[in-house]
Design an enzyme around this catalytic site. Structure first.
Site, short mmCIF file in Angstrom:
data_model
loop_
_atom_site.label_atom_id
_atom_site.label_comp_id
_atom_site.label_asym_id
_atom_site.label_seq_id
_atom_site.Cartn_x
_atom_site.Cartn_y
_atom_site.Cartn_z
N ASP A 1 -2.11 8.07 7.93
CA ASP A 1 -3.09 7.48 8.71
C ASP A 1 -2.28 6.29 9.43
O ASP A 1 -1.05 6.57 9.71
CB ASP A 1 -3.77 6.70 7.40
CG ASP A 1 -3.28 5.78 6.67
OD1 ASP A 1 -2.10 5.21 7.17
OD2 ASP A 1 -3.89 5.22 5.74
N HIS B 1 0.35 4.72 7.10
CA HIS B 1 1.23 5.17 6.04
C HIS B 1 1.64 6.59 6.09
O HIS B 1 0.77 7.41 6.73
CB HIS B 1 0.12 5.08 4.77
CG HIS B 1 -0.36 3.82 4.60
ND1 HIS B 1 -1.81 3.50 4.75
CD2 HIS B 1 0.12 2.79 4.01
CE1 HIS B 1 -1.91 2.23 4.56
NE2 HIS B 1 -0.91 1.93 4.00
N SER C 1 0.73 -1.16 0.09
CA SER C 1 -0.23 0.09 -0.07
C SER C 1 0.87 1.23 0.08
O SER C 1 0.31 2.43 -0.26
CB SER C 1 -0.89 0.19 1.40
OG SER C 1 -0.27 -0.10 2.27
#
Ligand SMILES: *[C@@H]1O[C@H](CO)[C@@H](O)[C@H](O)[C@H]1NC(C)=O
Ligand SMILES: *[C@@H]1O[C@H](CO)[C@@H](O)[C@H](O)[C@H]1NC(C)=O
Ligand SMILES: *[C@@H]1O[C@H](CO)[C@@H](O)[C@H](O)[C@H]1NC(C)=O
Length: 366
Positions: free
Chosen positions: A331, A334, A37
């Site tokens: 977040d 990340h 991600s």
């Protein structure tokens, strides 16, 4: 008549050279990105059965057009910044370039690269599947094999070989293998400890790097696992908001396997080269020198819920900070665009304590 044929031939030759030698600001023909991600630019948007998606606001709040794209970030991520440094547009998500059945309909759209990264995925096939469908590294490389085959047909074997040999192959993975090995039971049912599980991963990565080499890749950027125990998700469960040292030591175990594996590969395969980035060291460095890099907040996420906005991930309804460049983390998992830009600066130019044996600038120049 003869003259005009010569002219035509010359023009065709020039066009061919232009396609293969690219413009001057462009430093490499293409950038191919593999990973999770941190580097996903929208592949998971195309997966039906997964909750590992970020195609909703406030993700993308600082992205051009203020649009959520599938990036787990307020703005651009490392995939974008690496392409930028190479003088290229961001490599598009692979799944945006193929038909629903997986057919490549236009191989020329791969001439500046593609991004295969998939949120929640890792090196182990089982990693991230608790979230549903993900694209593990081995499948990402199956896709690359398809691209390699198509471009060989389009360009001819010799031009395709040059194209891939000069292109940059980025592998940003390992973090999810560490996290899921630590937090979930052994998926094989063999009751391996997290430490034993993580010990197995670098050898699987090695196999995948060898496959990439077989498909034409020569210049690799390999990112180590980060200090994942310092992300807000793990700080949230510690009373003092400290890093989770169990997770961090698993990242160290992984990295201690990857580094010698890369050295061994290089000693066996003379015409491969690599840049290793010690993502773990870089994150610790940013935490310890936060002010120097303009970060006011290194523990809490900008978007999320609960302690350090780390307990629940960033949803459309989650509270989020107004000044993202003050934050190290966007977040619970990340980094912000600001942090990812700095990471890529370090990949590109060092210091060599974090980026070795070659910086990306040196790797490109080979
Ligand atoms: C193929 O893709 C290239 C680059 O994205 C584009 O310029 C070209 O028009 C496309 N060709 C066809 C036949 O769709
Ligand atoms: C992962 O899955 C692929 C096929 O889906 C398989 O070829 C490969 O052996 C698997 N890797 C491991 C380590 O189990
Ligand atoms: C946001 O934070 C940065 C870095 O701390 C600072 O330079 C900038 O002035 C801030 N912007 C706003 C609108 O507060």
């Amino acid at each position: 008549m003869a003259n005009s044929n010569v002219l035509l031939l010359n023009i065709l030759h020039m066009i061919l050279l232009w396609r293969l030698n690219f413009s001057e600001a462009q430093l490499v023909p293409a950038v191919f990105i593999f990973g999770d991600s941190i580097a996903d630019v929208g592949n998971n948007n195309y997966l039906k059965n997964t909750i590992a998606k970020a195609n909703f606001t406030p993700n993308g709040i600082d992205f051009p057009g203020m649009t959520p794209t599938g990036r787990f970030c307020n703005g651009k991520n490392i995939a974008d910044f690496i392409a930028e440094r190479a003088g290229l547009p961001s490599s598009p998500p692979y799944l945006s370039l193929v038909s629903r059945s997986g057919e490549i309909n236009n191989a020329t759209s791969f001439l500046t690269g593609a991004n295969f990264a998939s949120a929640a995925a890792g090196i182990l096939n089982s990693t991230g599947t608790i979230f549903g469908e993900v694209i593990p590294l081995s499948t990402q490389i199956d896709y690359f094999a398809t691209v390699s085959k198509e471009l060989k047909q389009q360009l001819g074997p010799s031009a395709a070989q040059k194209f891939f040999a000069k292109s940059i192959i980025v592998i940003e993975t390992g973090n999810n293998d560490v996290i899921f090995s630590a937090l979930l039971p052994d998926p094989s049912g063999k009751n391996n400890t997290p430490q034993q599980l993580v010990d197995l991963v670098p050898a699987i990565l090695e196999e995948q790097l060898r496959r990439l080499y077989d498909y034409g890749a020569r210049k690799f950027v390999v990112m180590g696992a980060s200090a994942v125990g310092c992300c807000p998700f793990l700080r949230a469960w510690d009373e003092g908001g400290e890093c989770n040292e169990v997770l961090n030591s698993l990242s160290i175990t992984y990295n201690e396997g990857v580094e010698p594996m890369l050295r061994k590969l290089k000693s066996e395969i003379k015409d491969m080269s690599y840049t290793y980035c010690d993502s773990y060291g870089v994150l610790q460095h940013l935490i310890q020198n936060a002010k120097l890099y303009g970060f006011e907040e290194i523990k809490a996420a900008c978007c999320g819920q609960g302690n350090y906005r780390g307990k629940l991930t960033c949803f459309e309804t989650s509270p989020h900070c107004s000044n993202r460049s003050d934050y190290l983390f966007w977040d619970p998992f990340h980094p912000t665009e600001a942090a990812q830009r700095i990471l890529v600066d370090i990949i590109f130019d060092g210091p060599s304590k974090y980026t070795f044996p070659l910086s990306l600038r040196q790797l490109i120049a080979l």
